[in-house]
Design an enzyme around this catalytic site. Sequence first.
Site, PDB file in Angstrom:
ATOM      1  N   GLU A 187     -39.777 -31.005   1.747  1.00 12.47           N
ATOM      2  CA  GLU A 187     -38.439 -31.395   1.295  1.00 12.47           C
ATOM      3  C   GLU A 187     -38.145 -30.702  -0.035  1.00 12.47           C
ATOM      4  O   GLU A 187     -37.604 -31.305  -0.957  1.00 12.47           O
ATOM      5  CB  GLU A 187     -38.398 -32.919   1.126  1.00 12.47           C
ATOM      6  CG  GLU A 187     -37.023 -33.544   1.085  1.00 12.47           C
ATOM      7  CD  GLU A 187     -37.126 -35.041   0.739  1.00 12.47           C
ATOM      8  OE1 GLU A 187     -38.238 -35.540   0.561  1.00 12.47           O
ATOM      9  OE2 GLU A 187     -36.076 -35.692   0.649  1.00 12.47           O
ATOM     10  N   TYR A 220     -32.623 -42.799   2.107  1.00 12.63           N
ATOM     11  CA  TYR A 220     -33.364 -41.905   3.010  1.00 12.63           C
ATOM     12  C   TYR A 220     -34.502 -42.664   3.700  1.00 12.63           C
ATOM     13  O   TYR A 220     -34.651 -42.614   4.925  1.00 12.63           O
ATOM     14  CB  TYR A 220     -33.956 -40.722   2.231  1.00 12.63           C
ATOM     15  CG  TYR A 220     -32.996 -39.614   1.849  1.00 12.63           C
ATOM     16  CD1 TYR A 220     -31.613 -39.780   1.879  1.00 12.63           C
ATOM     17  CD2 TYR A 220     -33.479 -38.374   1.441  1.00 12.63           C
ATOM     18  CE1 TYR A 220     -30.759 -38.753   1.515  1.00 12.63           C
ATOM     19  CE2 TYR A 220     -32.624 -37.328   1.081  1.00 12.63           C
ATOM     20  CZ  TYR A 220     -31.261 -37.530   1.112  1.00 12.63           C
ATOM     21  OH  TYR A 220     -30.417 -36.511   0.745  1.00 12.63           O
ATOM     22  N   HIS A 279     -31.632 -37.439   9.604  1.00 14.06           N
ATOM     23  CA  HIS A 279     -31.533 -37.305   8.138  1.00 14.06           C
ATOM     24  C   HIS A 279     -30.164 -37.760   7.658  1.00 14.06           C
ATOM     25  O   HIS A 279     -29.154 -37.154   7.982  1.00 14.06           O
ATOM     26  CB  HIS A 279     -31.783 -35.847   7.738  1.00 14.06           C
ATOM     27  CG  HIS A 279     -32.289 -35.695   6.327  1.00 14.06           C
ATOM     28  ND1 HIS A 279     -31.662 -36.258   5.238  1.00 14.06           N
ATOM     29  CD2 HIS A 279     -33.385 -35.060   5.854  1.00 14.06           C
ATOM     30  CE1 HIS A 279     -32.356 -35.955   4.149  1.00 14.06           C
ATOM     31  NE2 HIS A 279     -33.408 -35.240   4.482  1.00 14.06           N
ATOM     32  N   HIS A 299     -34.342 -27.811   2.207  1.00 12.09           N
ATOM     33  CA  HIS A 299     -32.877 -27.796   2.101  1.00 12.09           C
ATOM     34  C   HIS A 299     -32.463 -26.768   1.052  1.00 12.09           C
ATOM     35  O   HIS A 299     -33.146 -26.592   0.033  1.00 12.09           O
ATOM     36  CB  HIS A 299     -32.349 -29.170   1.679  1.00 12.09           C
ATOM     37  CG  HIS A 299     -32.674 -30.272   2.635  1.00 12.09           C
ATOM     38  ND1 HIS A 299     -32.210 -30.276   3.938  1.00 12.09           N
ATOM     39  CD2 HIS A 299     -33.397 -31.412   2.487  1.00 12.09           C
ATOM     40  CE1 HIS A 299     -32.642 -31.384   4.539  1.00 12.09           C
ATOM     41  NE2 HIS A 299     -33.366 -32.079   3.684  1.00 12.09           N
ATOM     42  N   ARG A 345     -28.174 -28.454   2.157  1.00 13.59           N
ATOM     43  CA  ARG A 345     -28.543 -29.601   1.324  1.00 13.59           C
ATOM     44  C   ARG A 345     -28.127 -30.899   2.013  1.00 13.59           C
ATOM     45  O   ARG A 345     -26.936 -31.116   2.295  1.00 13.59           O
ATOM     46  CB  ARG A 345     -27.818 -29.469  -0.011  1.00 13.59           C
ATOM     47  CG  ARG A 345     -28.191 -30.538  -0.995  1.00 13.59           C
ATOM     48  CD  ARG A 345     -27.538 -30.288  -2.354  1.00 13.59           C
ATOM     49  NE  ARG A 345     -28.252 -31.027  -3.366  1.00 13.59           N
ATOM     50  CZ  ARG A 345     -28.252 -30.746  -4.658  1.00 13.59           C
ATOM     51  NH1 ARG A 345     -27.572 -29.698  -5.094  1.00 13.59           N
ATOM     52  NH2 ARG A 345     -28.939 -31.473  -5.503  1.00 13.59           N
ATOM     53  N   ALA A 346     -29.089 -31.770   2.244  1.00 13.56           N
ATOM     54  CA  ALA A 346     -28.800 -32.975   3.030  1.00 13.56           C
ATOM     55  C   ALA A 346     -27.865 -33.924   2.291  1.00 13.56           C
ATOM     56  O   ALA A 346     -26.931 -34.484   2.879  1.00 13.56           O
ATOM     57  CB  ALA A 346     -30.107 -33.683   3.392  1.00 13.56           C
ATOM     58  N   SER A 347     -28.100 -34.100   0.998  1.00  9.80           N
ATOM     59  CA  SER A 347     -27.287 -35.075   0.268  1.00  9.80           C
ATOM     60  C   SER A 347     -25.843 -34.608   0.132  1.00  9.80           C
ATOM     61  O   SER A 347     -24.942 -35.405  -0.115  1.00  9.80           O
ATOM     62  CB  SER A 347     -27.876 -35.336  -1.117  1.00  9.80           C
ATOM     63  OG  SER A 347     -27.823 -34.170  -1.908  1.00  9.80           O
TER      64      SER A 347
END
Lengths: 365, 365
Positions: free
Chosen positions: A282, A192, A176, A8, A69-71
């Site tokens: 990750e 997660y 995700h 990410h 960025r996933a978050s």
Amino acid sequence: MIIDCHGHYTTAPDAHTSWREAQRAAFGANEAPPPYPTISDDEIRESIEGSQLRLMAERGVDLTVFSPRASAMGHHFGDEAVSTRWAEVCNDLIARVVELYPDNFIGVCQLPQSPGVPIGNSAAELRRCVLELGFVGCNLNPDPSGGHWTSAPLTDRSWYPFYEAMVELDVPAMVHVSAVTNQNFHATGSHYLNADTTAFMQLIQADLFKDFPDLRLIIPHGGGAVPYHWGRFRGLADMLDRPALEDAVMGNVFFDTCVYHQPGINLLFDVIDVDNILFGSEMVGAVRGIDPRTGHHFDDTRRYVDTLSLAPGDRAKVFELNTRRVYPRLDAALNARNPKASLGSPTSDAGLPSSTGAAHNAEEK
Amino acid sequence: MIIDCHGHYTTAPDAHTSWREAQRAAFGANEAPPPYPTISDDEIRESIEGSQLRLMAERGVDLTVFSPRASAMGHHFGDEAVSTRWAEVCNDLIARVVELYPDNFIGVCQLPQSPGVPIGNSAAELRRCVLELGFVGCNLNPDPSGGHWTSAPLTDRSWYPFYEAMVELDVPAMVHVSAVTNQNFHATGSHYLNADTTAFMQLIQADLFKDFPDLRLIIPHGGGAVPYHWGRFRGLADMLDRPALEDAVMGNVFFDTCVYHQPGINLLFDVIDVDNILFGSEMVGAVRGIDPRTGHHFDDTRRYVDTLSLAPGDRAKVFELNTRRVYPRLDAALNARNPKASLGSPTSDAGLPSSTGAAHNAEEK
């Protein structure tokens, strides 16, 4: 060649992150967001070379399947228009990284999901990213509410229009989640992993892959709790009169290697067929520190996989070939670049081109 | 002696289960529930001897720490009065099982939790069960909403009044959710494991055990995803500037062995200190079938632990001594029965009395 299927852009330039704050504030104030800032190539280079690229070079990773960025996807926030604009600028930024470092990155997109909004609406951005930006997959959030789990399970027919687009475009999704607004959960510490486990159990309970035999899903973070509890899941499939996991699920589901210690990686490879494991770290991501027990980064997952001393064929599968198989557009892109390195050809690290990655990175610094 | 720390009365007589249905219907109709039925000793014997006791005898388990069926606690349903009455009759039934088979069972109670109701209100039932019924612990539900996670984290001060009662009574809690009403989750396939992982991460993030150094929590199902992701949790503690897990959490937290395949058990013992592992099987429970690969029940966890060939001292810890340490009232009850077998004495399976359990069971059939 070593491909990391799970990276990410967690070090995006400040201007990008600040714009998101401004967008959120504007939404709160019921105003239009400010124009998206101009970000120079140098700002992008600076954000990448000292972190992601440096770590890839240090760890001998040639190419990262790279997504926003996933978050920070933050699908729970705002509305469909907010998520759409945010997804667009995030994906465009990924496209610029790929353009600057085509040997090291290939794009995976964020979707403009929003709670209560039909997932089919996300197909347009997927199409744009795949067909116009050359992306090879997407991150699909099974809980756009951010920890309240208000959507239907991934196997519900409401998700089908999006799966149809995925199959048509021949791209997989990594399942995700994003940031969490429920105080019970920590994003990377529980939300997660819970989402990974939840998704897998949903897939056991329904016939999604009968309806979509070509659909491919990557469950990240080593499959959440699944490999550790493989006997439980096998037993539940049996108890629920569902077909065996190998027959009904594992033809379409893949786990990455984002498991940050040797015993966990050992278990993953002990339990899950090597054809279902994709190398991933990750990185730069959830856990950034150095393990005092090993002196190495927790998320340097290549070390754990190397320690397994896999047979060369299996090693090539995990580090490269499985990912090329699951992401056919990545495979096609690599073949177009280097016709000799196609999936069909015999493989070894030495025989494949992009271990030039590390040298290339070094040049750029 | 072999103690299973995690057994639920999943085979309770039909009259008991039917009464719950009647209670639910009455609540829905805004009427008083019918009187609780008379259940004979024979009905209880019948419900136990052919299932729980038979399996314990077959597997050589002497004593089970026994609690009401977890998935039937159903704290999400009704209101405080409904949960209180249901907890009382469930716990009374456990007490009758213990009375009939004092060598084979000891009680752990269900709590009358209800969403939005202060957990301190559950202390009265805990007290009743411990002081009047001789129970040695409780099952504490971190999500009485049944999968919507509307409570505060377990580390929030709102839980403290209950912890005070636990410490005062010197009883531990198993952190155990119940049925789930959120369609995303499967109770035993994802909700249970997610809750385990969630609770552990909550404990990393706060100073609960500074405030309650004598509080003891068992996280069941092998700790959810935690041991498999031990590196992630160690790394997150470091990244969040929290103390090391060993120092701040693992003095008070214990995992059971409800992991239904050999590789999972191997990992658990590889990663978690043997002092933190309590033998458990969650039997008769979540997964009832026979694994075609082994010919044995998935939940026959004793086999997996036996396969480890632990050193005798470690084996005694896992099968007996850790559970006696975590449940001091169980230890006291066993000592009262057999003064020679106290915790302080040298231990071996042969030296301890209740491998009479299997023979005893056989007699009763």
